[in-house]
Design an enzyme around this catalytic site. Structure first.
Site, PDB file in Angstrom:
ATOM      1  N   HIS A 264       0.845  -1.203   0.000  1.00  0.00           N
ATOM      2  CA  HIS A 264       0.000   0.000   0.000  1.00  0.00           C
ATOM      3  C   HIS A 264       0.882   1.256   0.000  1.00  0.00           C
ATOM      4  CE1 HIS A 264      -2.715  -2.944   2.169  1.00  0.00           C
ATOM      5  NE2 HIS A 264      -3.511  -2.529   1.194  1.00  0.00           N
TER       6      HIS A 264
ATOM      7  N   VAL B 184       4.461  -5.728  -4.697  1.00  0.00           N
ATOM      8  CA  VAL B 184       5.620  -5.582  -3.799  1.00  0.00           C
ATOM      9  C   VAL B 184       5.773  -6.906  -3.034  1.00  0.00           C
ATOM     10  CG1 VAL B 184       6.611  -4.291  -1.876  1.00  0.00           C
ATOM     11  CG2 VAL B 184       5.244  -3.098  -3.595  1.00  0.00           C
TER      12      VAL B 184
ATOM     13  N   LEU C 290       3.272  -9.246  -0.750  1.00  0.00           N
ATOM     14  CA  LEU C 290       2.714  -8.626   0.456  1.00  0.00           C
ATOM     15  C   LEU C 290       1.195  -8.614   0.374  1.00  0.00           C
ATOM     16  CD1 LEU C 290       5.082  -5.615   1.234  1.00  0.00           C
ATOM     17  CD2 LEU C 290       5.211  -7.973   1.982  1.00  0.00           C
TER      18      LEU C 290
END
Ligand code: PAF
Length: 284
Positions: A37, A184, A192
């Site tokens: 995020h 990511v 993630l």
């Protein structure tokens, strides 16, 4: 950074930004924020004058009540992280602020031209309808120039692009641009996800087989057919104790339909690691 919980207040802030000619970047999230995020927010902060991050666990996109109840929530921790990376506003409404009880019970039905009938959509009927339910409201409330989504949820990204292109024809979202951002990963390769918080240390180690197998499949794709690679990936992950593949499909990146060529193809996987449902993908 300002935390806003009411739609009207958000709309007043947005109107003031627009009046000053400021560009707005929106990052929709369900909280439980991680580095994935953060990468979207950093991008939104650097591309725009104002960055709005929504933190809202959207009930209409869950078709499993237990999953909704167990979804991690920690607004204080999320807000600390967002303020550290330069977000301007955090919009954190309650479900009642976002939906009337009728909307909650009988949501508006969108037509995604079949993009929602495959993979995640097939396994979680109504899920993407719920996602678009909230994302379209967020677009309406924040009037963003750009909105940022991770490529980990590749099908979600494709469906949101479709919805915006369709609505652009109808003039609803102006020149809104949807920006897809790369997955990511931890150094180990694990993609993630907020759901990783529910993995034990042992499960986390087991889950590494997912990204490792996807990486290996790029090499396998140089010699085998799409069908062979699909089977090899599925078998390799299922062979690991504690992992169970729900689906692994190699599809065309634009249509999300099955393909027999690796050009413009993406392999999307969903795997149960114990009780936790993990998704990942690889572009060929
Ligand atoms: O990807 C997510 O976290 C959610 O599906 C989204 C886009 C924030 C909508 O609730």
């Amino acid at each position: 950074m300002q935390i806003i919980t009411k739609k009207e207040e958000l709309q007043l802030c947005v109107a003031a930004c627009k009046k000053e000619g400021k560009s707005i970047g929106l990052v929709p999230t369900m909280g439980a924020l991680h580095e994935g995020h953060a990468s979207l927010v950093r991008r939104a902060v650097s591309d725009n004058d104002v960055c709005i991050v929504s933190v809202f666990v959207n009930p209409t996109q869950f078709n499993n009540k237990e999953d909704l109840a167990l979804y991690p929530r920690d607004l204080e921790r999320d807000a600390k992280m967002l303020s550290g990376i330069g977000a301007t506003y955090v919009f954190a409404p309650t479900p009642e602020e976002m939906y009337t009880s009728e909307e909650m019970e009988k949501p508006f039905e969108f037509d995604f031209g079949g993009l929602d009938k495959v993979m995640e959509g097939k396994m979680r009927p109504g899920h993407f309808n719920g996602v678009v339910q909230v994302v379209s409201r967020l677009f309406y409330l924040t009037q963003p120039d750009k909105a940022y989504f991770g490529e980990k949820d590749f099908q979600q990204l494709a469906i949101i692009r479709f919805m915006v292109e369709r609505s652009a024809l109808a003039g609803s979202f102006g020149n809104l641009r949807i920006v897809g951002c790369p997955i990511v990963r931890e150094e180990s390769g694990l993609a993630l996800s907020s759901r990783n918080e529910r993995l034990s240390a042992e499960e986390k180690a087991t889950a590494l087989a997912i990204s490792r197998t996807l990486r290996d499949s790029v090499e396998w794709s140089e010699k085998g057919s799409v069908k062979e690679v699909e089977k090899r990936v599925t078998d390799a992950i299922n062979a690991v104790e504690g992992l169970e593949v729900e689906y692994y499909e190699i599809v065309d990146k634009t249509t999300l339909l099955p393909t027999d060529s690796f050009s413009n193809a993406i392999g999307c996987v969903t795997v149960y690691c114990g009780k936790v449902r993990l998704i990942d993908n690889i572009q060929y």
